[in-house]
Design an enzyme around this catalytic site. Sequence first.
Site, PDB file in Angstrom:
ATOM      1  N   GLY A  50     -22.346   3.063  22.219  1.00  0.00           N
ATOM      2  CA  GLY A  50     -23.257   2.645  21.143  1.00  0.00           C
ATOM      3  C   GLY A  50     -23.070   1.173  20.823  1.00  0.00           C
ATOM      4  N   ALA A  51     -22.719   0.416  21.850  1.00  0.00           N
ATOM      5  CA  ALA A  51     -22.310  -0.982  21.658  1.00  0.00           C
ATOM      6  C   ALA A  51     -23.411  -1.853  21.081  1.00  0.00           C
ATOM      7  CB  ALA A  51     -21.838  -1.555  22.998  1.00  0.00           C
ATOM      8  N   GLY A  56     -25.555  -0.935  18.839  1.00  0.00           N
ATOM      9  CA  GLY A  56     -25.954  -0.458  17.506  1.00  0.00           C
ATOM     10  C   GLY A  56     -25.355  -1.318  16.411  1.00  0.00           C
ATOM     11  N   ARG A  91     -29.789  12.082  12.919  1.00  0.00           N
ATOM     12  CA  ARG A  91     -30.698  13.149  12.493  1.00  0.00           C
ATOM     13  C   ARG A  91     -32.064  12.530  12.200  1.00  0.00           C
ATOM     14  NH1 ARG A  91     -29.797  18.183   9.220  1.00  0.00           N
ATOM     15  NH2 ARG A  91     -27.652  17.551   8.965  1.00  0.00           N
ATOM     16  N   ASN A 130     -26.046  16.167  19.995  1.00  0.00           N
ATOM     17  CA  ASN A 130     -24.792  15.439  20.141  1.00  0.00           C
ATOM     18  C   ASN A 130     -23.873  16.087  21.167  1.00  0.00           C
ATOM     19  OD1 ASN A 130     -24.731  12.964  18.569  1.00  0.00           O
ATOM     20  ND2 ASN A 130     -25.381  14.334  16.927  1.00  0.00           N
ATOM     21  N   VAL A 142     -16.451   8.145  16.057  1.00  0.00           N
ATOM     22  CA  VAL A 142     -17.070   7.636  14.820  1.00  0.00           C
ATOM     23  C   VAL A 142     -18.454   8.274  14.633  1.00  0.00           C
ATOM     24  CG1 VAL A 142     -17.961   5.542  13.697  1.00  0.00           C
ATOM     25  CG2 VAL A 142     -15.823   5.439  14.991  1.00  0.00           C
ATOM     26  N   ASN A 193     -21.513  10.589  14.135  1.00  0.00           N
ATOM     27  CA  ASN A 193     -21.593  11.839  13.354  1.00  0.00           C
ATOM     28  C   ASN A 193     -22.330  12.963  14.079  1.00  0.00           C
ATOM     29  OD1 ASN A 193     -20.188  11.245  10.987  1.00  0.00           O
ATOM     30  ND2 ASN A 193     -21.880   9.962  10.273  1.00  0.00           N
ATOM     31  N   ASP A 228     -13.486   6.950   4.557  1.00  0.00           N
ATOM     32  CA  ASP A 228     -13.384   7.731   3.314  1.00  0.00           C
ATOM     33  C   ASP A 228     -12.080   7.375   2.585  1.00  0.00           C
ATOM     34  OD1 ASP A 228     -15.728   9.392   4.159  1.00  0.00           O
ATOM     35  OD2 ASP A 228     -14.339   9.887   5.762  1.00  0.00           O
ATOM     36  N   ARG A 259     -12.493   4.059   1.027  1.00  0.00           N
ATOM     37  CA  ARG A 259     -13.364   4.192  -0.148  1.00  0.00           C
ATOM     38  C   ARG A 259     -12.582   4.757  -1.331  1.00  0.00           C
ATOM     39  NH1 ARG A 259     -18.325   6.809   3.421  1.00  0.00           N
ATOM     40  NH2 ARG A 259     -19.427   4.851   3.802  1.00  0.00           N
ATOM     41  N   HIS A 274     -15.501  14.784   7.691  1.00  0.00           N
ATOM     42  CA  HIS A 274     -16.188  13.548   7.261  1.00  0.00           C
ATOM     43  C   HIS A 274     -17.609  13.941   6.853  1.00  0.00           C
ATOM     44  CE1 HIS A 274     -17.745   9.557   6.890  1.00  0.00           C
ATOM     45  NE2 HIS A 274     -18.684   9.823   7.780  1.00  0.00           N
TER      46      HIS A 274
HETATM   47  P1  NAD Z   1     -27.144   2.810  15.412  1.00  0.00           P
HETATM   48  O1  NAD Z   1     -28.307   3.733  15.553  1.00  0.00           O
HETATM   49  O2  NAD Z   1     -27.356   1.415  14.890  1.00  0.00           O
HETATM   50  O3  NAD Z   1     -26.455   2.644  16.835  1.00  0.00           O
HETATM   51  C1  NAD Z   1     -26.155   3.717  17.654  1.00  0.00           C
HETATM   52  C2  NAD Z   1     -26.178   3.207  19.075  1.00  0.00           C
HETATM   53  O4  NAD Z   1     -25.736   4.268  19.920  1.00  0.00           O
HETATM   54  C3  NAD Z   1     -27.568   2.794  19.563  1.00  0.00           C
HETATM   55  O5  NAD Z   1     -27.526   1.474  20.085  1.00  0.00           O
HETATM   56  C4  NAD Z   1     -27.897   3.829  20.634  1.00  0.00           C
HETATM   57  O6  NAD Z   1     -28.660   3.277  21.705  1.00  0.00           O
HETATM   58  C5  NAD Z   1     -26.492   4.205  21.112  1.00  0.00           C
HETATM   59  N1  NAD Z   1     -26.406   5.481  21.795  1.00  0.00           N
HETATM   60  C6  NAD Z   1     -27.113   6.628  21.552  1.00  0.00           C
HETATM   61  N2  NAD Z   1     -26.793   7.568  22.449  1.00  0.00           N
HETATM   62  C7  NAD Z   1     -25.857   7.029  23.252  1.00  0.00           C
HETATM   63  C8  NAD Z   1     -25.143   7.509  24.378  1.00  0.00           C
HETATM   64  N3  NAD Z   1     -25.361   8.735  24.842  1.00  0.00           N
HETATM   65  N4  NAD Z   1     -24.268   6.692  24.972  1.00  0.00           N
HETATM   66  C9  NAD Z   1     -24.063   5.434  24.521  1.00  0.00           C
HETATM   67  N5  NAD Z   1     -24.715   4.913  23.470  1.00  0.00           N
HETATM   68  C10 NAD Z   1     -25.600   5.702  22.839  1.00  0.00           C
HETATM   69  O7  NAD Z   1     -26.070   3.587  14.562  1.00  0.00           O
HETATM   70  P2  NAD Z   1     -24.767   2.995  13.827  1.00  0.00           P
HETATM   71  O8  NAD Z   1     -25.139   2.578  12.457  1.00  0.00           O
HETATM   72  O9  NAD Z   1     -24.064   2.037  14.716  1.00  0.00           O
HETATM   73  O10 NAD Z   1     -23.912   4.355  13.661  1.00  0.00           O
HETATM   74  C11 NAD Z   1     -23.401   5.021  14.771  1.00  0.00           C
HETATM   75  C12 NAD Z   1     -22.870   6.397  14.379  1.00  0.00           C
HETATM   76  O11 NAD Z   1     -21.763   6.270  13.499  1.00  0.00           O
HETATM   77  C13 NAD Z   1     -23.878   7.269  13.635  1.00  0.00           C
HETATM   78  O12 NAD Z   1     -23.731   8.596  14.117  1.00  0.00           O
HETATM   79  C14 NAD Z   1     -23.414   7.192  12.196  1.00  0.00           C
HETATM   80  O13 NAD Z   1     -23.831   8.331  11.454  1.00  0.00           O
HETATM   81  C15 NAD Z   1     -21.929   7.182  12.406  1.00  0.00           C
HETATM   82  N6  NAD Z   1     -21.120   6.706  11.275  1.00  0.00           N
HETATM   83  C16 NAD Z   1     -19.912   7.320  11.091  1.00  0.00           C
HETATM   84  C17 NAD Z   1     -19.072   6.922  10.070  1.00  0.00           C
HETATM   85  C18 NAD Z   1     -17.719   7.568   9.854  1.00  0.00           C
HETATM   86  O14 NAD Z   1     -17.067   7.241   8.860  1.00  0.00           O
HETATM   87  N7  NAD Z   1     -17.223   8.470  10.705  1.00  0.00           N
HETATM   88  C19 NAD Z   1     -19.483   5.889   9.213  1.00  0.00           C
HETATM   89  C20 NAD Z   1     -20.719   5.264   9.432  1.00  0.00           C
HETATM   90  C21 NAD Z   1     -21.530   5.688  10.478  1.00  0.00           C
HETATM   91  C1  LMR Z   2     -20.878   7.084   6.130  1.00  0.00           C
HETATM   92  O1  LMR Z   2     -19.962   7.775   5.676  1.00  0.00           O
HETATM   93  O2  LMR Z   2     -21.163   5.962   5.675  1.00  0.00           O
HETATM   94  C2  LMR Z   2     -21.743   7.637   7.240  1.00  0.00           C
HETATM   95  O3  LMR Z   2     -21.071   8.656   7.913  1.00  0.00           O
HETATM   96  C3  LMR Z   2     -23.071   8.083   6.718  1.00  0.00           C
HETATM   97  C4  LMR Z   2     -23.997   8.532   7.812  1.00  0.00           C
HETATM   98  O4  LMR Z   2     -24.571   9.640   7.639  1.00  0.00           O
HETATM   99  O5  LMR Z   2     -24.186   7.815   8.817  1.00  0.00           O
END
Ligand code: NAD
Ligand code: LMR
Length: 329
Positions: free
Chosen positions: A12-13, A15, A93, A106, A130, A132, A160, A163, A188
């Site tokens: 997801g580099a 993103g 989602r 996923n 990371v 979700n 979390d 936070r 999470h």
């Molecule tokens: P984003 O949509 O900006 O970026 C995600 C990237 O992943 C995109 O560039 C997409 O092309 C790429 N991607 C999708 N499928 C892929 C695959 N099979 N292989 C490689 N790359 C792939 O999203 P973001 O804001 O960077 O968030 C990424 C994830 O992190 C989301 O699922 C978000 O909910 C989650 N997140 C988790 C936490 C946590 O605390 N655990 C916190 C914030 C966000």
């Molecule tokens: C967060 O905790 O900020 C994210 O996991 C929220 C989300 O649904 O991407």
Amino acid sequence: MTRTPVSVTVTGAAGQIGYALLFRIASGQLLGADVPVKLRLLEIPQAVKAAEGTAMELDDCAFPLLSGIDIFDDATKAFEGANVALLVGARPRTKGMERGDLLEANGGIFGPQGKAINAGAADDIKVLVVGNPANTNALIAQQSAPDVPAERFTAMTRLDHNRALAQLSKKAGVTVSDIKKMTIWGNHSATQYPDIFHAEIGGKSAAEVVGDQNWLENDFIPTVAKRGAAIIEARGASSAASAASAAIDHVHTWVNGTAEGDWTSMAVVSDGSYGVPEGLISSFPVTTENGEWKIVQGLEIDEFSRGRIDATVNELAEERDAVRKLGLI
Ligand code: NAD
Ligand code: LMR
């Protein structure tokens, strides 16, 4: 003597989180100021061009520790020789999508990525999920990598944890570094349990220092647990810089160790501690040393905490049952 670069694969580099994360890894904040890194970026084909743009900017920073960047749209290649893997890319989602659809979509990402890690990652691979739903995605990846020790798969609850530190420091009028032994239990998700009964401020129980059960139940816990949704509401996009920062903290602590008299929160494979069913990837208080984590043992869990831990762990068990039903594990 020049050290061999550590290979770090980031999915997801291209993103949002990727953009906030890669520069910090390349500057030495993930592993240490004396550890050279090689980046291996994985994206879906449509986003490879954007990842190439980020790689151009990484080059332009002239980071002394960055010894190379490779970009892939093939998981098997991206995880080859990886020492650290940050699994950020996930299927968000979208409208009309049910929870089962999200888990299935996923599963289609984290199953193959787990297999690719199994096939080609370095023997010392450490994985942080990371994307979700992070705990269950980590479970899917872990179950798809039978030759990799299960303890190498972790999911992120450090955001979390951070936070919770921030909210408590404001309430108690102290700095975040005055607070020790914060714990996030469970998933999470909004069911997570941020626990201040075992946290300490100046060596005293944080819950006693605050002395406000109403704030704890009706302000602190919901604010921390629903912070992700509040940020989406305010920013129109999910947390990115703070998530990247927490990912840096998670891996840095895992590799470099927790401080004496403190611990951190990581979602790790349960060994049955605190009644969490064995095999679930659930957040616990953990200490780390020499690149290995250990669940803190022997904490007393009162009735209030027991109920909260059980609720979030039940949700994890339901997610596990759902992906099992879908044949993903
Ligand atoms: P984003 O949509 O900006 O970026 C995600 C990237 O992943 C995109 O560039 C997409 O092309 C790429 N991607 C999708 N499928 C892929 C695959 N099979 N292989 C490689 N790359 C792939 O999203 P973001 O804001 O960077 O968030 C990424 C994830 O992190 C989301 O699922 C978000 O909910 C989650 N997140 C988790 C936490 C946590 O605390 N655990 C916190 C914030 C966000
Ligand atoms: C967060 O905790 O900020 C994210 O996991 C929220 C989300 O649904 O991407």
